[in-house]
Design a protein around this motif. Structure first.
Motif, PDB file in Angstrom:
ATOM      1  N   HIS A  73       0.818  -1.204   0.000  1.00 46.86           N
ATOM      2  CA  HIS A  73       0.000   0.000   0.000  1.00 46.86           C
ATOM      3  C   HIS A  73       0.861   1.268   0.000  1.00 46.86           C
ATOM      4  N   PRO A  74       1.624   1.473  -1.073  1.00 51.90           N
ATOM      5  CA  PRO A  74       2.434   2.696  -1.165  1.00 51.90           C
ATOM      6  C   PRO A  74       1.558   3.927  -1.370  1.00 51.90           C
ATOM      7  N   SER A  75       2.039   5.080  -0.925  1.00 53.51           N
ATOM      8  CA  SER A  75       1.332   6.333  -1.177  1.00 53.51           C
ATOM      9  C   SER A  75       1.445   6.671  -2.657  1.00 53.51           C
ATOM     10  N   ASN A  76       0.631   7.590  -3.131  1.00 58.32           N
ATOM     11  CA  ASN A  76       0.568   7.900  -4.560  1.00 58.32           C
ATOM     12  C   ASN A  76       1.901   8.329  -5.155  1.00 58.32           C
ATOM     13  N   ASP A  77       2.726   9.031  -4.370  1.00 59.59           N
ATOM     14  CA  ASP A  77       4.011   9.521  -4.890  1.00 59.59           C
ATOM     15  C   ASP A  77       5.195   8.685  -4.426  1.00 59.59           C
ATOM     16  N   ALA A  78       4.922   7.484  -3.930  1.00 56.58           N
ATOM     17  CA  ALA A  78       5.955   6.679  -3.277  1.00 56.58           C
ATOM     18  C   ALA A  78       7.179   6.402  -4.147  1.00 56.58           C
ATOM     19  N   PHE A  79       6.991   6.219  -5.456  1.00 48.51           N
ATOM     20  CA  PHE A  79       8.092   5.809  -6.326  1.00 48.51           C
ATOM     21  C   PHE A  79       8.698   6.970  -7.115  1.00 48.51           C
ATOM     22  N   SER A  80       8.220   8.176  -6.864  1.00 44.30           N
ATOM     23  CA  SER A  80       8.645   9.324  -7.668  1.00 44.30           C
ATOM     24  C   SER A  80      10.134   9.599  -7.577  1.00 44.30           C
ATOM     25  N   ASP A 105      -2.436  -5.633  -6.216  1.00 43.25           N
ATOM     26  CA  ASP A 105      -3.273  -4.565  -6.756  1.00 43.25           C
ATOM     27  C   ASP A 105      -2.973  -3.223  -6.114  1.00 43.25           C
ATOM     28  N   ASN A 106      -2.585  -3.231  -4.829  1.00 38.48           N
ATOM     29  CA  ASN A 106      -2.286  -1.981  -4.141  1.00 38.48           C
ATOM     30  C   ASN A 106      -1.023  -1.331  -4.677  1.00 38.48           C
ATOM     31  N   ILE A 107      -0.146  -2.112  -5.328  1.00 39.32           N
ATOM     32  CA  ILE A 107       1.075  -1.579  -5.928  1.00 39.32           C
ATOM     33  C   ILE A 107       0.828  -1.189  -7.378  1.00 39.32           C
ATOM     34  N   VAL A 108       0.176  -2.070  -8.120  1.00 39.52           N
ATOM     35  CA  VAL A 108      -0.083  -1.815  -9.541  1.00 39.52           C
ATOM     36  C   VAL A 108      -0.885  -0.528  -9.734  1.00 39.52           C
ATOM     37  N   GLY A 109      -1.757  -0.218  -8.800  1.00 37.42           N
ATOM     38  CA  GLY A 109      -2.598   0.964  -8.931  1.00 37.42           C
ATOM     39  C   GLY A 109      -1.930   2.262  -8.500  1.00 37.42           C
ATOM     40  N   CYS A 110      -0.671   2.217  -8.080  1.00 38.86           N
ATOM     41  CA  CYS A 110       0.012   3.422  -7.601  1.00 38.86           C
ATOM     42  C   CYS A 110       0.343   4.349  -8.780  1.00 38.86           C
ATOM     43  N   PRO A 111      -0.063   5.608  -8.753  1.00 40.00           N
ATOM     44  CA  PRO A 111       0.150   6.519  -9.891  1.00 40.00           C
ATOM     45  C   PRO A 111       1.619   6.761 -10.244  1.00 40.00           C
ATOM     46  N   LEU A 113       4.063   4.627 -10.189  1.00 38.79           N
ATOM     47  CA  LEU A 113       4.747   3.425 -10.669  1.00 38.79           C
ATOM     48  C   LEU A 113       4.922   3.487 -12.177  1.00 38.79           C
ATOM     49  N   LYS A 114       6.159   3.374 -12.639  1.00 35.14           N
ATOM     50  CA  LYS A 114       6.434   3.408 -14.070  1.00 35.14           C
ATOM     51  C   LYS A 114       6.080   2.072 -14.718  1.00 35.14           C
TER      52      LYS A 114
END
Length: 311
Positions: A47-54, A70-76, A78-79
């Motif tokens: 369950h990463p936050s929306n900007d977790a991978f920025s 699904d909680n990871i794939v849906g992260c905005p 994520l490249k």
């Protein structure tokens, strides 16, 4: 290899426990930083936050702490080129199988009825059912669904499985269905329905009034997939009119379940706090090591999902 821990819900380092030190010579665990880190190529997330991978431009793979992704794939943030890796743990499948079997047998033997009799001090022995008279339908035939099917068939139940695409049944005792027509056919012959599907746009809300109407009247639902699979108002209606006699629910769209939720006091619902099964620390550690090795050698990590399918 440096691996960043990312979660908006869990302290992943505490969650992993001391055994993670066994892989310290191969994977260095670091905490998430808002500014990011260009040296990080691996992440472990839940369950990463929306900007977790920025802030992680060189990220190559993300390992889920659980079976769901699904909680990871849906992260905005994520490249599209980053691999998402599931943890595959035979021990988790075994725990899930025991949990599901307990509820299937509970419906078969009317344990809820006997518990009610005990509260009212009633001594009455009802009729008994053979396992082979109880048809069980399983939604989802991945690693966990396969284990459930094998174990329930071994216990003597009539077992059916459904998947999006054709799957070869593990034994001759298990019937396999696929596609929309196959789903309808399986449901028409199902009394206990077990959901272990992944969450995708196609499966969101699949446990709804239309589906419940296709199950044999007096059926039972065991929901151990994802909370968003279930339309809660449709379940309550199916329990009210007797289409379903009960439900065992372990996952919910909002967790913890709000204290005012109607499920808490419902006499036909058994609740558990998302603990039907869990992955082991060793399985998570092994996944991190094999994923890190794949990144180093330029290979695709084992158990990386198909991002177009979501699993």
């Amino acid at each position: 290899m440096r691996c960043v821990l990312i979660s908006s819900r869990l302290d992943l380092r505490r969650y992993l426990g001391p055994e993670i030190s066994l892989i310290a010579d191969q994977v260095e665990l670091v905490e998430w930083k808002k500014d990011g880190d260009p040296d990080v190529r691996l992440a472990m997330a839940w369950h990463p936050s929306n900007d977790a991978f920025s802030g992680y431009p060189n990220l190559r793979a993300i390992c889920s702490i659980g079976a769901g992704v699904d909680n990871i794939v849906g992260c905005p943030s994520l490249k599209s080129e980053v691999d998402v890796v599931r943890v595959v743990d035979p021990g988790q499948a075994q725990m899930m199988s025991g949990f599901v079997a307990w509820h299937v047998i509970g419906h078969q033997r009317n344990f809820a009825g006997y518990q009610a009799q005990q509260r009212d001090r009633i001594w009455h022995s009802g009729p008994q059912r053979r396992a082979d008279s109880l048809p069980v339908g399983i939604l989802g035939y991945g690693a966990i669904g396969r284990k459930l099917a094998i174990d329930l068939a071994y216990l003597g139940f009539s077992v059916m499985c459904w998947s999006r695409t054709p799957k070869r049944p593990a034994t001759a005792a298990i019937r396999s269905y696929n596609g929309p027509a196959g789903l309808c056919e399986m449901l028409n012959n199902t009394e206990v329905l077990v959901n272990v599907l992944p969450l995708t746009p196609e499966t969101r809300g699949i446990l709804n009034a239309q589906l419940f109407a296709n199950i044999r009247r007096g059926g039972y639902l065991i929901q151990v997939g994802r909370g968003e699979h279930l339309l809660e108002s449709d379940l309550l209606a199916a329990l009210e009119d007797g289409q379903l006699t009960g439900a065992a629910l372990d996952v919910f769209p909002s967790e913890p379940l709000p204290r005012t939720h109607p499920f808490w006091g419902h006499p036909k619902i058994i609740l558990t706090p998302h603990n039907a099964s869990d992955v082991s620390v060793r399985a998570v550690a092994a996944t991190l090591v094999t994923t890190a090795d794949a990144i180093r050698t330029g290979r695709r990590p084992p158990h990386a999902i198909d991002r177009t399918l979501g699993y």
